[in-house]
Motif scaffolding. Structure first.
Motif, PDB file in Angstrom:
ATOM      1  N   PHE A 258     -41.425 152.207  98.149  1.00 45.58           N
ATOM      2  CA  PHE A 258     -40.167 151.967  97.197  1.00 45.58           C
ATOM      3  C   PHE A 258     -38.889 152.138  97.806  1.00 45.58           C
ATOM      4  O   PHE A 258     -38.847 153.044  98.548  1.00 45.58           O
ATOM      5  N   SER A 259     -38.164 151.443  97.545  1.00 47.75           N
ATOM      6  CA  SER A 259     -36.742 151.340  98.077  1.00 47.75           C
ATOM      7  C   SER A 259     -35.710 151.037  97.155  1.00 47.75           C
ATOM      8  O   SER A 259     -35.776 150.326  96.026  1.00 47.75           O
ATOM      9  N   GLY A 260     -34.470 151.542  97.392  1.00 51.30           N
ATOM     10  CA  GLY A 260     -33.324 151.514  96.739  1.00 51.30           C
ATOM     11  C   GLY A 260     -32.385 151.090  97.644  1.00 51.30           C
ATOM     12  O   GLY A 260     -32.041 151.888  98.660  1.00 51.30           O
ATOM     13  N   LYS A 261     -31.502 149.970  97.358  1.00 44.64           N
ATOM     14  CA  LYS A 261     -30.316 149.851  98.200  1.00 44.64           C
ATOM     15  C   LYS A 261     -29.111 149.554  97.502  1.00 44.64           C
ATOM     16  O   LYS A 261     -29.243 148.875  96.383  1.00 44.64           O
ATOM     17  N   ILE A 262     -27.896 149.462  98.013  1.00 44.27           N
ATOM     18  CA  ILE A 262     -26.626 148.968  97.470  1.00 44.27           C
ATOM     19  C   ILE A 262     -26.092 148.052  98.654  1.00 44.27           C
ATOM     20  O   ILE A 262     -25.916 148.434  99.573  1.00 44.27           O
ATOM     21  N   LYS A 263     -25.480 146.973  98.028  1.00 47.26           N
ATOM     22  CA  LYS A 263     -24.976 145.946  98.969  1.00 47.26           C
ATOM     23  C   LYS A 263     -23.484 145.849  98.531  1.00 47.26           C
ATOM     24  O   LYS A 263     -23.193 145.550  97.246  1.00 47.26           O
ATOM     25  N   TYR A 264     -22.862 145.481  99.520  1.00 41.43           N
ATOM     26  CA  TYR A 264     -21.391 145.104  99.214  1.00 41.43           C
ATOM     27  C   TYR A 264     -21.042 143.685  99.816  1.00 41.43           C
ATOM     28  O   TYR A 264     -21.266 143.487 100.899  1.00 41.43           O
ATOM     29  N   TYR A 265     -20.579 142.843  99.172  1.00 41.41           N
ATOM     30  CA  TYR A 265     -19.732 141.613  99.462  1.00 41.41           C
ATOM     31  C   TYR A 265     -18.220 141.472  99.721  1.00 41.41           C
ATOM     32  O   TYR A 265     -17.488 142.317  98.984  1.00 41.41           O
ATOM     33  N   PHE A 266     -17.907 141.273 100.765  1.00 39.33           N
ATOM     34  CA  PHE A 266     -16.596 141.387 101.378  1.00 39.33           C
ATOM     35  C   PHE A 266     -15.414 140.556 100.459  1.00 39.33           C
ATOM     36  O   PHE A 266     -14.276 140.870 100.396  1.00 39.33           O
ATOM     37  N   ASP A 267     -16.176 139.300  99.837  1.00 35.00           N
ATOM     38  CA  ASP A 267     -15.335 138.804  99.058  1.00 35.00           C
ATOM     39  C   ASP A 267     -16.088 138.467  97.731  1.00 35.00           C
ATOM     40  O   ASP A 267     -17.445 138.427  97.817  1.00 35.00           O
ATOM     41  N   ALA A 268     -15.549 138.247  96.511  1.00 34.83           N
ATOM     42  CA  ALA A 268     -16.238 138.288  95.115  1.00 34.83           C
ATOM     43  C   ALA A 268     -16.885 137.034  95.054  1.00 34.83           C
ATOM     44  O   ALA A 268     -17.613 136.919  94.310  1.00 34.83           O
ATOM     45  N   ARG A 269     -16.575 136.059  95.899  1.00 40.13           N
ATOM     46  CA  ARG A 269     -17.164 134.676  95.750  1.00 40.13           C
ATOM     47  C   ARG A 269     -18.176 134.264  97.240  1.00 40.13           C
ATOM     48  O   ARG A 269     -18.220 133.227  97.512  1.00 40.13           O
ATOM     49  N   GLY A 270     -18.036 135.274  97.871  1.00 37.88           N
ATOM     50  CA  GLY A 270     -18.415 135.162  99.407  1.00 37.88           C
ATOM     51  C   GLY A 270     -20.010 135.159  99.488  1.00 37.88           C
ATOM     52  O   GLY A 270     -20.645 135.495  98.304  1.00 37.88           O
ATOM     53  N   ASP A 271     -20.470 134.919 100.525  1.00 38.61           N
ATOM     54  CA  ASP A 271     -22.062 134.905 100.863  1.00 38.61           C
ATOM     55  C   ASP A 271     -22.367 135.927 101.524  1.00 38.61           C
ATOM     56  O   ASP A 271     -23.751 136.389 101.833  1.00 38.61           O
ATOM     57  N   PHE A 272     -21.554 136.705 102.482  1.00 34.51           N
ATOM     58  CA  PHE A 272     -22.007 137.623 103.491  1.00 34.51           C
ATOM     59  C   PHE A 272     -21.796 139.162 103.062  1.00 34.51           C
ATOM     60  O   PHE A 272     -21.075 139.395 102.103  1.00 34.51           O
ATOM     61  N   SER A 273     -22.820 139.773 103.022  1.00 36.78           N
ATOM     62  CA  SER A 273     -22.881 141.244 102.586  1.00 36.78           C
ATOM     63  C   SER A 273     -23.474 142.412 103.639  1.00 36.78           C
ATOM     64  O   SER A 273     -24.125 141.801 104.568  1.00 36.78           O
ATOM     65  N   VAL A 274     -23.148 143.353 103.337  1.00 34.84           N
ATOM     66  CA  VAL A 274     -23.744 144.478 104.175  1.00 34.84           C
ATOM     67  C   VAL A 274     -24.036 145.528 103.269  1.00 34.84           C
ATOM     68  O   VAL A 274     -23.689 145.645 102.119  1.00 34.84           O
ATOM     69  N   GLY A 275     -24.990 146.655 103.706  1.00 35.40           N
ATOM     70  CA  GLY A 275     -25.337 147.572 102.547  1.00 35.40           C
ATOM     71  C   GLY A 275     -26.503 148.693 103.387  1.00 35.40           C
ATOM     72  O   GLY A 275     -26.599 148.674 104.364  1.00 35.40           O
ATOM     73  N   GLY A 276     -27.046 149.438 102.482  1.00 39.27           N
ATOM     74  CA  GLY A 276     -27.995 150.408 103.024  1.00 39.27           C
ATOM     75  C   GLY A 276     -28.537 150.987 101.963  1.00 39.27           C
ATOM     76  O   GLY A 276     -28.263 150.840 100.717  1.00 39.27           O
ATOM     77  N   GLY A 277     -29.585 151.879 102.083  1.00 38.28           N
ATOM     78  CA  GLY A 277     -30.216 152.448 101.202  1.00 38.28           C
ATOM     79  C   GLY A 277     -31.328 153.516 101.617  1.00 38.28           C
ATOM     80  O   GLY A 277     -31.676 153.512 102.891  1.00 38.28           O
TER      81      GLY A 277
END
Length: 292
Positions: free
Chosen positions: A192-211
């Motif tokens: 079971f996993s939980g992650k949080i991801k961040y998009y550099f632009d509100a309309r962008g497609d690229f993300s980074v994250g971790g969990g």
């Protein structure tokens, strides 16, 4: 007669003016416009309109703001834009059907669910295995590959942050050598996993994250001497069902295939925090997701 005609003209002119004042109108966006939660200075930004978006616009003013309708997380919500920000955009009469889909949001601003396949390449430094007869076997650096499937749900927290929950049927296969004998260790997990991801632009497609991921073994490890073709599992001194806490870091990109279907390639690096010595995994993968 002339006076009656003038009164009629005045009446219909007044009626048309009242109808136009209450007519459904849309804002056609020319430049990026932030959307706020309340018609107040310093309030929380909940979305951002992009050039070309067309959204319902209230004819009523709210101080320095005007009300609009946007879709966030698959739901239509009201928000507010500054009057000065809509200068230069166009205001048009509502076209039939536009009220149901006021704006097309990017993938990460919608509630979504999907399936993911990962190809895990894991490595572990040399480790020792103890056996019931008191012997200890040192296995050289272990490494191996295995594919596994996951199911996940994405929930947008705001225009740039996404919370993801997942369920995976993991496999871990590691091979090494001990006294010129090839040793293979196989272990299955339900995680079971939980992650949080961040998009550099509100309309962008690229993300980074971790969990963080919790993986519980589906049984005891299977240890096989592949050179001799014999199983060593039954003679292991410690054969408890393992559990691991895995720290994951991930980068990804969103591709739209159809109106609600997206393809999501990603790269994930994981560290099995409580394994000794630590296992590190490198996991390219791809997912298909549906937005609601």
């Amino acid at each position: 007669m002339k006076q009656k005609n003038c009164l009629r003209i005045l009446f219909f002119a007044t009626l048309l003016f009242a109808m136009s004042a209450n007519a459904a109108i849309d804002l056609v966006v020319k430049k990026k416009i932030p959307v706020y939660k309340e018609p107040e200075q310093g309030t929380e930004q909940i979305s951002e309109l992009q050039p070309g978006d067309r959204v319902p616009l209230s004819p009523r003013g709210y101080g320095f703001f005007r009300k609009v309708l946007v879709r966030i997380g698959g739901e239509t919500q009201s928000g507010y834009v500054l009057k000065k920000d809509i200068v230069g955009s166009r205001v048009l009469a509502r076209e039939k059907g536009l009220a149901e889909a006021p704006v097309t949001l990017p993938y990460h601003q919608r509630l979504s669910a999907g399936l993911h396949i990962s190809y895990s390449m894991a490595v572990q430094p040399s480790r020792e295995y103890g056996f019931a007869d008191g012997s200890i076997v040192k296995v050289s650096d272990l490494s191996g590959n295995a594919a596994y499937f996951s199911a996940f749900v994405n929930y947008p927290l705001d225009p740039q942050w996404v919370l993801q929950g997942g369920l995976s049927n993991r496999s871990l296969i590691l091979e090494g050598t001990a006294s010129n004998q090839k040793i293979e260790v196989t272990q299955g997990f339900l995680s079971f996993s939980g992650k949080i991801k961040y998009y550099f632009d509100a309309r962008g497609d690229f993300s980074v994250g971790g969990g963080l991921e919790y993986a519980r073994g589906s049984g005891t490890p299977k240890v096989v001497n592949k050179t001799a073709g014999t199983s060593l599992s039954d003679s292991l001194r410690d054969s408890d069902v393992p559990s691991f806490f895995i720290l994951n870091l991930v980068i990804g990109y969103d591709f739209e295939l159809f109106e609600r279907v997206f393809l999501l390639p990603q790269m994930q690096v994981g560290a099995f925090l409580n394994s000794s010595p630590m296992i590190i995994s490198y996991e390219p993968g791809i997912a298909a997701a549906y937005t609601f």
